[in-house]
Design a protein around this motif. Structure first.
Motif, PDB file in Angstrom:
ATOM      1  N   VAL A  26      -0.600  -6.824  -9.662  1.00 16.28           N
ATOM      2  CA  VAL A  26       0.835  -6.629  -9.471  1.00 16.28           C
ATOM      3  C   VAL A  26       1.055  -5.376  -8.623  1.00 16.28           C
ATOM      4  O   VAL A  26       0.483  -4.318  -8.905  1.00 16.28           O
ATOM      5  CB  VAL A  26       1.541  -6.498 -10.839  1.00 16.28           C
ATOM      6  CG1 VAL A  26       2.974  -6.044 -10.672  1.00 16.28           C
ATOM      7  CG2 VAL A  26       1.483  -7.826 -11.581  1.00 16.28           C
ATOM      8  N   PRO A  27       1.849  -5.464  -7.552  1.00 14.55           N
ATOM      9  CA  PRO A  27       1.960  -4.333  -6.633  1.00 14.55           C
ATOM     10  C   PRO A  27       2.804  -3.184  -7.178  1.00 14.55           C
ATOM     11  O   PRO A  27       3.846  -3.388  -7.788  1.00 14.55           O
ATOM     12  CB  PRO A  27       2.632  -4.950  -5.396  1.00 14.55           C
ATOM     13  CG  PRO A  27       3.364  -6.148  -5.906  1.00 14.55           C
ATOM     14  CD  PRO A  27       2.559  -6.661  -7.052  1.00 14.55           C
ATOM     15  N   ILE A  28       2.308  -1.986  -6.942  1.00 15.43           N
ATOM     16  CA  ILE A  28       3.040  -0.753  -7.225  1.00 15.43           C
ATOM     17  C   ILE A  28       3.279  -0.064  -5.883  1.00 15.43           C
ATOM     18  O   ILE A  28       2.336   0.321  -5.194  1.00 15.43           O
ATOM     19  CB  ILE A  28       2.236   0.177  -8.161  1.00 15.43           C
ATOM     20  CG1 ILE A  28       1.967  -0.506  -9.504  1.00 15.43           C
ATOM     21  CG2 ILE A  28       2.974   1.499  -8.357  1.00 15.43           C
ATOM     22  CD1 ILE A  28       3.213  -0.799 -10.323  1.00 15.43           C
ATOM     23  N   MET A  29       4.521   0.045  -5.492  1.00 16.31           N
ATOM     24  CA  MET A  29       4.879   0.586  -4.182  1.00 16.31           C
ATOM     25  C   MET A  29       4.077  -0.123  -3.085  1.00 16.31           C
ATOM     26  O   MET A  29       3.538   0.484  -2.163  1.00 16.31           O
ATOM     27  CB  MET A  29       4.643   2.094  -4.130  1.00 16.31           C
ATOM     28  CG  MET A  29       5.371   2.871  -5.202  1.00 16.31           C
ATOM     29  SD  MET A  29       7.171   2.816  -5.050  1.00 16.31           S
ATOM     30  CE  MET A  29       7.419   3.946  -3.711  1.00 16.31           C
ATOM     31  N   GLY A  30       3.974  -1.447  -3.219  1.00 21.20           N
ATOM     32  CA  GLY A  30       3.385  -2.250  -2.155  1.00 21.20           C
ATOM     33  C   GLY A  30       1.893  -2.467  -2.209  1.00 21.20           C
ATOM     34  O   GLY A  30       1.357  -3.242  -1.418  1.00 21.20           O
ATOM     35  N   LYS A  31       1.168  -1.796  -3.118  1.00 15.39           N
ATOM     36  CA  LYS A  31      -0.273  -1.997  -3.260  1.00 15.39           C
ATOM     37  C   LYS A  31      -0.585  -2.410  -4.687  1.00 15.39           C
ATOM     38  O   LYS A  31       0.083  -1.953  -5.626  1.00 15.39           O
ATOM     39  CB  LYS A  31      -1.044  -0.709  -2.941  1.00 15.39           C
ATOM     40  CG  LYS A  31      -1.138  -0.351  -1.483  1.00 15.39           C
ATOM     41  CD  LYS A  31      -2.070   0.850  -1.324  1.00 15.39           C
ATOM     42  CE  LYS A  31      -2.207   1.271   0.130  1.00 15.39           C
ATOM     43  NZ  LYS A  31      -3.136   2.427   0.263  1.00 15.39           N
ATOM     44  N   PRO A  32      -1.628  -3.256  -4.903  1.00 12.80           N
ATOM     45  CA  PRO A  32      -1.966  -3.645  -6.270  1.00 12.80           C
ATOM     46  C   PRO A  32      -2.209  -2.440  -7.175  1.00 12.80           C
ATOM     47  O   PRO A  32      -2.792  -1.430  -6.743  1.00 12.80           O
ATOM     48  CB  PRO A  32      -3.255  -4.457  -6.088  1.00 12.80           C
ATOM     49  CG  PRO A  32      -3.175  -4.987  -4.704  1.00 12.80           C
ATOM     50  CD  PRO A  32      -2.485  -3.921  -3.906  1.00 12.80           C
ATOM     51  N   LEU A  33      -1.753  -2.551  -8.411  1.00 12.46           N
ATOM     52  CA  LEU A  33      -1.960  -1.484  -9.394  1.00 12.46           C
ATOM     53  C   LEU A  33      -3.429  -1.074  -9.448  1.00 12.46           C
ATOM     54  O   LEU A  33      -3.753   0.117  -9.500  1.00 12.46           O
ATOM     55  CB  LEU A  33      -1.492  -1.976 -10.770  1.00 12.46           C
ATOM     56  CG  LEU A  33      -1.859  -1.112 -11.967  1.00 12.46           C
ATOM     57  CD1 LEU A  33      -1.236   0.270 -11.866  1.00 12.46           C
ATOM     58  CD2 LEU A  33      -1.424  -1.799 -13.266  1.00 12.46           C
ATOM     59  N   LEU A  34      -4.327  -2.043  -9.443  1.00 14.76           N
ATOM     60  CA  LEU A  34      -5.753  -1.745  -9.521  1.00 14.76           C
ATOM     61  C   LEU A  34      -6.210  -0.922  -8.324  1.00 14.76           C
ATOM     62  O   LEU A  34      -7.019   0.006  -8.458  1.00 14.76           O
ATOM     63  CB  LEU A  34      -6.550  -3.051  -9.627  1.00 14.76           C
ATOM     64  CG  LEU A  34      -8.059  -2.937  -9.821  1.00 14.76           C
ATOM     65  CD1 LEU A  34      -8.411  -2.059 -11.012  1.00 14.76           C
ATOM     66  CD2 LEU A  34      -8.663  -4.336  -9.992  1.00 14.76           C
ATOM     67  N   GLU A  35      -5.691  -1.236  -7.152  1.00 13.38           N
ATOM     68  CA  GLU A  35      -6.029  -0.447  -5.967  1.00 13.38           C
ATOM     69  C   GLU A  35      -5.522   0.981  -6.098  1.00 13.38           C
ATOM     70  O   GLU A  35      -6.226   1.940  -5.735  1.00 13.38           O
ATOM     71  CB  GLU A  35      -5.450  -1.098  -4.712  1.00 13.38           C
ATOM     72  CG  GLU A  35      -5.826  -0.373  -3.430  1.00 13.38           C
ATOM     73  CD  GLU A  35      -5.368  -1.097  -2.174  1.00 13.38           C
ATOM     74  OE1 GLU A  35      -5.582  -0.557  -1.069  1.00 13.38           O
ATOM     75  OE2 GLU A  35      -4.801  -2.207  -2.288  1.00 13.38           O
ATOM     76  N   ARG A  36      -4.322   1.142  -6.613  1.00 14.58           N
ATOM     77  CA  ARG A  36      -3.788   2.491  -6.831  1.00 14.58           C
ATOM     78  C   ARG A  36      -4.704   3.291  -7.759  1.00 14.58           C
ATOM     79  O   ARG A  36      -4.994   4.474  -7.512  1.00 14.58           O
ATOM     80  CB  ARG A  36      -2.388   2.411  -7.443  1.00 14.58           C
ATOM     81  CG  ARG A  36      -1.324   1.817  -6.527  1.00 14.58           C
ATOM     82  CD  ARG A  36      -1.021   2.732  -5.378  1.00 14.58           C
ATOM     83  NE  ARG A  36       0.122   2.276  -4.588  1.00 14.58           N
ATOM     84  CZ  ARG A  36       0.460   2.809  -3.417  1.00 14.58           C
ATOM     85  NH1 ARG A  36      -0.233   3.803  -2.907  1.00 14.58           N
ATOM     86  NH2 ARG A  36       1.500   2.348  -2.754  1.00 14.58           N
ATOM     87  N   ASN A  37      -5.182   2.644  -8.833  1.00 16.79           N
ATOM     88  CA  ASN A  37      -6.034   3.345  -9.792  1.00 16.79           C
ATOM     89  C   ASN A  37      -7.415   3.645  -9.220  1.00 16.79           C
ATOM     90  O   ASN A  37      -7.998   4.696  -9.505  1.00 16.79           O
ATOM     91  CB  ASN A  37      -6.138   2.537 -11.083  1.00 16.79           C
ATOM     92  CG  ASN A  37      -4.874   2.630 -11.928  1.00 16.79           C
ATOM     93  OD1 ASN A  37      -4.176   3.639 -11.886  1.00 16.79           O
ATOM     94  ND2 ASN A  37      -4.569   1.592 -12.686  1.00 16.79           N
ATOM     95  N   ILE A  38      -7.946   2.742  -8.403  1.00 21.49           N
ATOM     96  CA  ILE A  38      -9.234   3.005  -7.760  1.00 21.49           C
ATOM     97  C   ILE A  38      -9.106   4.163  -6.768  1.00 21.49           C
ATOM     98  O   ILE A  38      -9.981   5.040  -6.685  1.00 21.49           O
ATOM     99  CB  ILE A  38      -9.761   1.734  -7.071  1.00 21.49           C
ATOM    100  CG1 ILE A  38     -10.193   0.702  -8.124  1.00 21.49           C
ATOM    101  CG2 ILE A  38     -10.941   2.060  -6.153  1.00 21.49           C
ATOM    102  CD1 ILE A  38     -10.580  -0.651  -7.550  1.00 21.49           C
TER     103      ILE A  38
END
Length: 347
Positions: A26-38
């Motif tokens: 699910v995107p957070i500010m346009g990027k997947p949450l998982l990507e944000r956390n990585i």
């Protein structure tokens, strides 16, 4: 140091957003949450990631591949059936022979991972659990600890008179690999109800890391909107977006009519087009390649990529998912809009 993300949840409470999308995507500010956390982990020197998947794993693997585009190495392990938190960790045992991190993949927090690792080493614990405070812990499992910061008890959904603690598991852990030997294999295992009580019974030290000022489980559409509101209001920094300093984060490639009204805090992504007399914000995110027609209004909402909001339409306190078309002069309040349907959400 390596990290394991538990990314297998069904995201039932987040439906319809998760009808066709794994919760960590699910995107957070346009990027997947998982990507944000990585991305956050990379800042702390973690460059080897293991993703434990179950629900729609192909969507996660197709996006992240081997991790090279993010500058990390990503390995995958998938569950045919959900194994519970501890079961999923045990299932990934072959990847870990030294101290490692574990994350629930559906949370946003401001935990300083480097500081938590230092704390874990100082305590000499088998496990360290990040905790967060809640006003009413009766809906959670609470953690009690002694004056030295070691866990003394786990209590599941206690009544107010049953525990003086308001600390709950924040879904971030640091483990020594020996812990894996204490988890049975081949079946579902709850870490809170089974593994941790067993470790206490055997006399292992479990430390409590209580230095988290922001924490949110993205469990519902309401919390999804709250996460964006908190980022836009400057309560949590994501990526390079710092809304304490700049209430308007607008891409250089956005095309905004000179007589549109932009009310911060807002985020406007790449190639967004905003027509004449449109009103955007406050507390609004418009993601890449979206467009807003003449005289339309988007307030307190998260608009995903490739969305078109028709002229004269109003979108308020809502989530508009990718590729949606909002009809001209329509009104969407407190809804999640998928490509074909509008789903009411609580307010």
């Amino acid at each position: 140091m390596k990290a394991l993300f538990l990314a297998g949840g069904l995201g039932t409470r987040l439906k319809p957003i998760t009808d066709d999308l794994p919760k960590p995507m699910v995107p957070i500010m346009g990027k997947p949450l998982l990507e944000r956390n990585i991305e956050n982990l990379k800042k702390h020197g973690v460059d080897e990631i293991v993703l434990s998947t179950c629900y729609k794993p192909h969507k996660i693997e197709k996006y992240f591949e081997d991790g090279r585009k993010l500058g990390v190495k990503i390995s995958y392990i998938s569950e045919d059936v959900p194994l519970g938190t501890a079961g999923a960790i045990k299932n990934a045992q072959r990847f870990f022979n030294d101290t490692f991190l574990v994350f629930n993949a559906d949370i946003l927090s401001d935990i300083d991972i480097s500081e938590m690792i230092r704390f874990h080493k100082e305590k000499g614990a088998l496990a360290t659990i990040a905790v967060t405070q809640v006003d009413n812990p009766s809906a959670y499992g609470v953690i009690e600890h002694d004056k030295n910061g070691f866990v003394t008890a786990f209590k599941e959904k206690p009544q107010p008179h049953e525990s003086s603690s308001n600390l709950i598991n924040a879904g971030v852990y640091i483990f020594e690999p020996q812990l894996l030997d204490e988890i049975p294999s081949g079946r579902a295992v709850s870490i809170e109800r089974e593994t941790y009580p067993l470790l206490l019974q055997k006399g292992f030290k479990i430390a409590v890391y209580n230095r988290c000022s922001y924490w949110l489980d993205l469990g519902t559409p309401e919390k999804y909107l709250k996460a964006h509101n908190d980022i836009l209001e400057g309560n949590l920094q994501i990526g390079n977006h710092d809304f304490n300093k700049n209430l308007q984060c607008i891409s250089k490639t956005a095309k905004i009519s000179h007589n549109a009204k932009i009310i911060g805090p807002v985020y406007i992504g790449d190639n967004v087009e905003i027509g004449s007399f449109a009103v955007i914000g406050p507390d609004t995110a418009l993601c890449d390649d979206s467009s807003v027609g003449m005289g339309a209004k988007v307030v307190g909402s998260v608009v995903w990529d490739h969305v078109h909001v028709g002229g004269g339409a109003s979108v308020v306190n809502s989530v508009v998912m990718s590729n949606c078309r909002v009809d001209r002069n329509s009104e969407e309040y407190n809804t999640v809009l998928t490509e074909n349907f509008s789903h009411p959400i609580a307010v």
